[in-house]
Design a protein around this motif. Structure first.
Motif, PDB file in Angstrom:
ATOM      1  N   PRO A 366       0.759  -1.108   0.087  1.00  0.00           N
ATOM      2  CA  PRO A 366       0.046   0.006   0.112  1.00  0.00           C
ATOM      3  C   PRO A 366       0.872   1.554   0.048  1.00  0.00           C
ATOM      4  CG  PRO A 366       0.095  -0.976   2.069  1.00  0.00           C
ATOM      5  CD  PRO A 366       1.028  -1.948   1.357  1.00  0.00           C
ATOM      6  N   LEU A 367       0.319   2.063  -0.695  1.00  0.00           N
ATOM      7  CA  LEU A 367       1.056   3.490  -0.925  1.00  0.00           C
ATOM      8  C   LEU A 367       0.686   4.317   0.354  1.00  0.00           C
ATOM      9  CD1 LEU A 367       1.211   4.429  -4.742  1.00  0.00           C
ATOM     10  CD2 LEU A 367       2.931   3.312  -3.207  1.00  0.00           C
ATOM     11  N   GLN A 368      -0.633   4.134   0.796  1.00  0.00           N
ATOM     12  CA  GLN A 368      -0.928   5.063   1.873  1.00  0.00           C
ATOM     13  C   GLN A 368      -2.469   4.539   2.512  1.00  0.00           C
ATOM     14  OE1 GLN A 368      -1.914   8.836   0.065  1.00  0.00           O
ATOM     15  NE2 GLN A 368      -3.998   8.485  -0.563  1.00  0.00           N
ATOM     16  N   GLY A 503     -16.560   6.971  11.017  1.00  0.00           N
ATOM     17  CA  GLY A 503     -16.114   7.315   9.815  1.00  0.00           C
ATOM     18  C   GLY A 503     -14.937   6.835   9.581  1.00  0.00           C
ATOM     19  N   ILE A 504     -14.191   7.783   8.633  1.00  0.00           N
ATOM     20  CA  ILE A 504     -12.720   7.329   8.230  1.00  0.00           C
ATOM     21  C   ILE A 504     -11.882   8.359   8.549  1.00  0.00           C
ATOM     22  CG2 ILE A 504     -11.443   6.491   6.307  1.00  0.00           C
ATOM     23  CD1 ILE A 504     -13.448   4.632   7.122  1.00  0.00           C
ATOM     24  N   ALA A 505     -10.858   8.415   9.072  1.00  0.00           N
ATOM     25  CA  ALA A 505      -9.781   9.313   8.930  1.00  0.00           C
ATOM     26  C   ALA A 505      -8.699   8.819   8.027  1.00  0.00           C
ATOM     27  CB  ALA A 505      -8.860   9.233  10.303  1.00  0.00           C
ATOM     28  N   ASP A 506      -8.582  10.239   7.013  1.00  0.00           N
ATOM     29  CA  ASP A 506      -8.017   9.520   5.725  1.00  0.00           C
ATOM     30  C   ASP A 506      -6.825  10.847   5.335  1.00  0.00           C
ATOM     31  OD1 ASP A 506      -9.699  11.689   5.461  1.00  0.00           O
ATOM     32  OD2 ASP A 506     -10.343  11.368   3.162  1.00  0.00           O
ATOM     33  N   THR A 507      -6.836  11.856   6.156  1.00  0.00           N
ATOM     34  CA  THR A 507      -5.521  12.710   5.889  1.00  0.00           C
ATOM     35  C   THR A 507      -5.341  13.416   6.916  1.00  0.00           C
ATOM     36  OG1 THR A 507      -7.328  14.851   5.639  1.00  0.00           O
ATOM     37  CG2 THR A 507      -6.920  13.303   3.500  1.00  0.00           C
ATOM     38  N   PRO A 508      -3.988  13.942   7.194  1.00  0.00           N
ATOM     39  CA  PRO A 508      -3.749  14.907   8.245  1.00  0.00           C
ATOM     40  C   PRO A 508      -4.562  15.977   8.327  1.00  0.00           C
ATOM     41  CG  PRO A 508      -1.792  14.561   6.620  1.00  0.00           C
ATOM     42  CD  PRO A 508      -3.035  14.032   5.990  1.00  0.00           C
ATOM     43  N   TYR A 509      -5.258  16.622   7.947  1.00  0.00           N
ATOM     44  CA  TYR A 509      -6.438  17.472   8.153  1.00  0.00           C
ATOM     45  C   TYR A 509      -7.488  16.833   8.685  1.00  0.00           C
ATOM     46  CZ  TYR A 509      -9.981  21.286   7.637  1.00  0.00           C
ATOM     47  OH  TYR A 509     -11.056  22.049   8.078  1.00  0.00           O
ATOM     48  N   THR A 510      -8.014  15.751   8.446  1.00  0.00           N
ATOM     49  CA  THR A 510      -8.933  15.211   9.241  1.00  0.00           C
ATOM     50  C   THR A 510      -8.458  14.820  10.584  1.00  0.00           C
ATOM     51  OG1 THR A 510      -9.722  14.054   7.086  1.00  0.00           O
ATOM     52  CG2 THR A 510     -10.774  13.147   9.125  1.00  0.00           C
ATOM     53  N   GLY A 575      -2.524  11.651   1.732  1.00  0.00           N
ATOM     54  CA  GLY A 575      -3.010  11.094   2.649  1.00  0.00           C
ATOM     55  C   GLY A 575      -1.905  10.888   3.625  1.00  0.00           C
ATOM     56  N   PHE A 576      -2.495   9.696   4.286  1.00  0.00           N
ATOM     57  CA  PHE A 576      -1.326   9.096   5.490  1.00  0.00           C
ATOM     58  C   PHE A 576      -0.565   7.965   4.807  1.00  0.00           C
ATOM     59  CE2 PHE A 576      -5.180   9.439   8.408  1.00  0.00           C
ATOM     60  CZ  PHE A 576      -4.673  10.693   9.081  1.00  0.00           C
ATOM     61  N   PRO A 577       0.944   8.339   4.650  1.00  0.00           N
ATOM     62  CA  PRO A 577       1.808   7.698   3.886  1.00  0.00           C
ATOM     63  C   PRO A 577       2.244   6.220   4.778  1.00  0.00           C
ATOM     64  CG  PRO A 577       2.820   9.692   4.527  1.00  0.00           C
ATOM     65  CD  PRO A 577       1.378   9.600   4.756  1.00  0.00           C
ATOM     66  N   VAL A 578       2.695   5.214   3.968  1.00  0.00           N
ATOM     67  CA  VAL A 578       3.172   4.134   4.769  1.00  0.00           C
ATOM     68  C   VAL A 578       4.659   4.450   5.242  1.00  0.00           C
ATOM     69  CG1 VAL A 578       1.558   2.550   3.762  1.00  0.00           C
ATOM     70  CG2 VAL A 578       3.976   3.032   2.550  1.00  0.00           C
ATOM     71  N   SER A 579       5.357   5.423   4.917  1.00  0.00           N
ATOM     72  CA  SER A 579       6.811   5.671   5.140  1.00  0.00           C
ATOM     73  C   SER A 579       6.552   6.665   6.508  1.00  0.00           C
ATOM     74  CB  SER A 579       7.409   6.437   4.203  1.00  0.00           C
ATOM     75  OG  SER A 579       8.581   7.302   4.640  1.00  0.00           O
ATOM     76  N   LYS A 580       7.491   6.140   7.455  1.00  0.00           N
ATOM     77  CA  LYS A 580       7.354   6.920   8.936  1.00  0.00           C
ATOM     78  C   LYS A 580       7.923   8.399   8.501  1.00  0.00           C
ATOM     79  CE  LYS A 580       7.842   2.744  11.576  1.00  0.00           C
ATOM     80  NZ  LYS A 580       8.989   1.975  12.871  1.00  0.00           N
ATOM     81  N   THR A 581       8.970   8.463   7.879  1.00  0.00           N
ATOM     82  CA  THR A 581       9.388  10.020   7.631  1.00  0.00           C
ATOM     83  C   THR A 581       8.553  10.881   6.948  1.00  0.00           C
ATOM     84  OG1 THR A 581      10.782   8.973   5.726  1.00  0.00           O
ATOM     85  CG2 THR A 581      11.900   9.081   7.962  1.00  0.00           C
TER      86      THR A 581
END
Length: 680
Positions: A366-368, A503-510, A575-581
């Motif tokens: 997954p990318l995010q 619901g769904i948390a999908d972005t840093p803004y959310t 969105g929320f990326p799968v990379s920690k950095t």
């Protein structure tokens, strides 16, 4: 550069105006003499809105045009200055006027509906109606519209309904160049056209440039000498396009990437990758193009045929595709060794990647990701440890606080809300249906539905039932199956019209909204937590990427995937990326907006009685993010939608919810509906 638009008349002389009156401009333009014309708010009282036309000469005092006689009750919103110095003004009523120095106006035309971004060149005026009917060209001398079938057809094919954000940023932007040609910029690229001519000439290929990046809405674009162009994006970036004879117009290498539906985040990532690798052309293929009649079944069948024949795309986005079937048929490349090597270069969340393994092998990455969440008063949210305890808490909440618990009023809607946290348990490891999990899901979500309908007003139920067919008619799909359905609506909770959010948390803004919930007045006891169902700690992988096992470009595809998992591209996706950095970077606040200890954003709405509701949004930094990062590290169960199975669960469950069948009868009906699908 001033305000939200851009216009450079003379590249040797750029003037910066430091004037408070320009700080809140709707529109501005620069005349040949270097003076500025602007439409901006000139209110003394902050609670008022009083846009005025203003003129700022290079020398001397500014002039406010506050005596304009516009159509009754209308206010100005856009200004343009022609090559010969004439000033034209548009108002919110879709009227365009010529403005004289003595503040008299002459109405030029009234458009049929609202429009944005009107442009003036010599005797021609252009504007783009919001109804998506294409660019309109008006001859100011002849006082009539100019017919241009080539331009009309191009706009219909490429930009049938481009959006805008007020009068400051646009999905498609058009302007005249110094060569008297008309230019159109958008995701398809930059095209040149002579009004009345027979062709649309491609100047810049959208697929090979940032023009196709959906994050880069246009605030302005101009032509410079020597075939160069300057673009101002709504993100505040100034981008210069130059012609380089050393770069081939068509790259020698090519990779094809496929997704079932067009994904903005993917377009953004491809655009970023393309700008870094001009020697590689990324061809993006969409199985179900917008406004096409291609069904999902047809698209999957066509893709299967291509891949099985040894052709097909190099890289596959598996969202919406039958991933398990592709794995079983050997259509996806085993990426286990590749992923292990990748982890030495990129700090990935291993739990988010490993969760998608099949028989200990990695076929997709997954990318995010997204996360299903719930929010309510702490006394109730803290008790929501599984689906049964969630139903218990909903019943208790309903008795303690009058009114609607949620804003969903149908059996399928309620089931859909809580599906992500339970659907991974609907099937056993061997692919058979998990009877206990599905029956528990029906029993507990029915309890939530019963509570909701018992407390709901007839008016709200009727409004909800009206939305469903309207959405279906407008978009051709179910509202309850759409991504909009899962969005968090914090304003409803803050305003008290609902007492729980699911619901769904999908972005840093959310996430910033969720973090800020308890900081808003009246919500101090709110608690947000990961949604619990029958499947454990669930996350939602997005843009699951795999490589075609029969691809002739495996090495290039792996290089492509490595770049896609790099921080720069993951950050560009939003969105929320799968990379920690990349995740940490995604939460770095914009220094232009962030002030420590103060809200960063505001949102407003009104309740049915007309009372204003305000949401204050603080941006989480440092220790504020620790609970979120713990949640990211703890989730282990991926929710990958199985639309056919879920729809069958909803249909059989609806009969049970409405009393038309018993629980056992619903189970029998589900097995009957799904037997052939499960066998396949």
């Amino acid at each position: 550069l001033v305000g939200s638009e851009m216009c450079i008349r003379d590249s040797d002389n750029i003037y910066l105006y430091e004037n408070d009156a320009l700080m809140d401009t709707l529109s501005w333009d620069m005349a040949e003499d270097g003076s500025l014309w602007a439409v901006g708010d000139h209110s003394v009282n902050e609670d008022e809105w009083n846009p005025q036309l203003m003129h700022f000469p290079k020398e001397g005092s500014a002039q406010i045009f506050d005596k304009l006689s516009l159509e009754s009750g209308e206010q100005p919103c856009q200004v343009r200055v022609s090559d010969n110095g004439k000033v034209f003004l548009a108002d919110y009523g879709a009227n365009i006027y010529e403005v004289k120095e003595d503040q008299t106006v002459t109405k030029v035309l009234t458009a049929d509906g609202s429009f944005s971004n009107f442009q003036i060149h010599n005797n021609l005026l252009a504007f783009y109606p919001d109804d998506g009917t294409g660019v309109k060209i008006y001859d100011l001398d002849q006082k009539e519209y100019v017919e241009d079938a080539v331009l009309d057809q191009f706009m219909q094919e490429n930009y049938p309904g481009a959006s805008r954000n007020g009068y400051s940023s646009f999905q498609v932007f058009y302007f005249w160049g110094n060569d008297d040609a008309f230019y159109v910029a958008g995701k398809s690229g930059l095209h040149r056209h002579v009004i009345g001519g027979g062709t649309m000439e491609e100047v810049i290929n959208g697929g090979l440039s940032v023009l196709s990046n959906p994050n880069y809405w246009y605030s302005g674009m101009v032509a410079l000498p020597d075939h160069e162009f300057l673009m101002l994006s709504s993100m505040g970036k100034l981008i210069r396009f130059t012609y380089d004879v050393t770069i081939p117009s068509v790259p020698e290498k090519e990779i094809t990437i496929y997704s079932l539906e067009e994904e903005d985040a993917l377009l953004s990532a491809i655009s970023t990758y393309q700008s870094k690798h001009p020697d590689v052309y990324v061809h993006y293929e969409v199985g179900m193009p917008q406004n096409s009649s291609v069904t999902k079944e047809d698209a999957v069948k066509n893709l299967n045929t291509e891949v099985l024949s040894g052709d097909g795309p190099d890289v596959l986005i598996m969202d919406g595709l039958p991933m398990d079937s592709f794995v079983e048929k050997g259509l996806l490349l085993d990426l286990t060794d590749f992923t292990q090597e990748l982890s030495t270069k990129i700090l990935l969340y291993e739990n988010l990647v490993d969760g998608l393994k099949k028989d200990e092998k990695q076929y997709v990455i997954p990318l995010q990701v997204q996360f299903p969440v719930v929010a309510a008063k702490g006394a109730y949210a803290n008790e929501m440890n599984d689906l049964k305890s969630m139903a218990d808490a909903v019943e208790a909440l309903s008795m303690a606080v009058p009114g609607d618990v949620l804003s969903t009023y149908s059996p399928k809607g309620i089931m859909r809300k809580f599906t992500p946290a339970s659907a991974p348990s609907f099937k056993n490891a061997d692919g058979t249906l998990n009877r206990e999990a599905i029956l528990t899901f029906w029993e507990q979500t029915k309890r939530i539905y019963d509570v909701q309908m018992a407390s709901a007003s007839e008016e709200k139920v009727e409004q909800y039932q009206m939305i469903l067919p309207m959405y279906e008619q407008e978009y051709g799909s179910s509202y309850e199956d759409s991504s909009w359905f899962g969005y968090i609506n914090a304003l409803d909770y803050i305003g008290g019209s609902t007492h729980m959010m699911a619901g769904i948390a999908d972005t840093p803004y959310t996430q910033a909204e969720l973090y800020s919930l308890s900081k808003n007045k009246g919500c101090e006891d709110a608690v947000v937590r990961l949604m619990s169902g029958t499947a454990g700690k669930v996350y939602i992988p997005e843009l699951m990427i795999g490589i075609n096992a029969s691809s002739a470009n495996v090495d290039s595809s792996k290089e492509f995937l490595t770049d896609f998992l790099g921080d720069e591209i993951l950050e560009s996706m939003g969105g929320f990326p799968v990379s920690k950095t990349a995740m940490e970077q995604a939460f770095v606040p914009n220094p232009q907006d962030y002030v420590e200890g103060q809200p960063m954003y505001y949102a407003t709405s009104s309740d049915p009685e007309g009372n204003m509701i305000e949401e204050q949004i603080w941006w989480p930094v440092d220790g504020d993010l620790e609970p979120f990062y713990r949640m990211v590290e703890e989730v282990t169960v991926p929710y990958v939608q199985d639309a056919v199975l879920e729809e069958a669960v909803y249909q059989a469950g609806t009969a049970y919810f409405e009393g038309a069948s018993t629980l056992e009868e619903a189970w029998d009906e589900l097995q009957s509906q799904i037997s052939l699908y499960m066998a396949e």
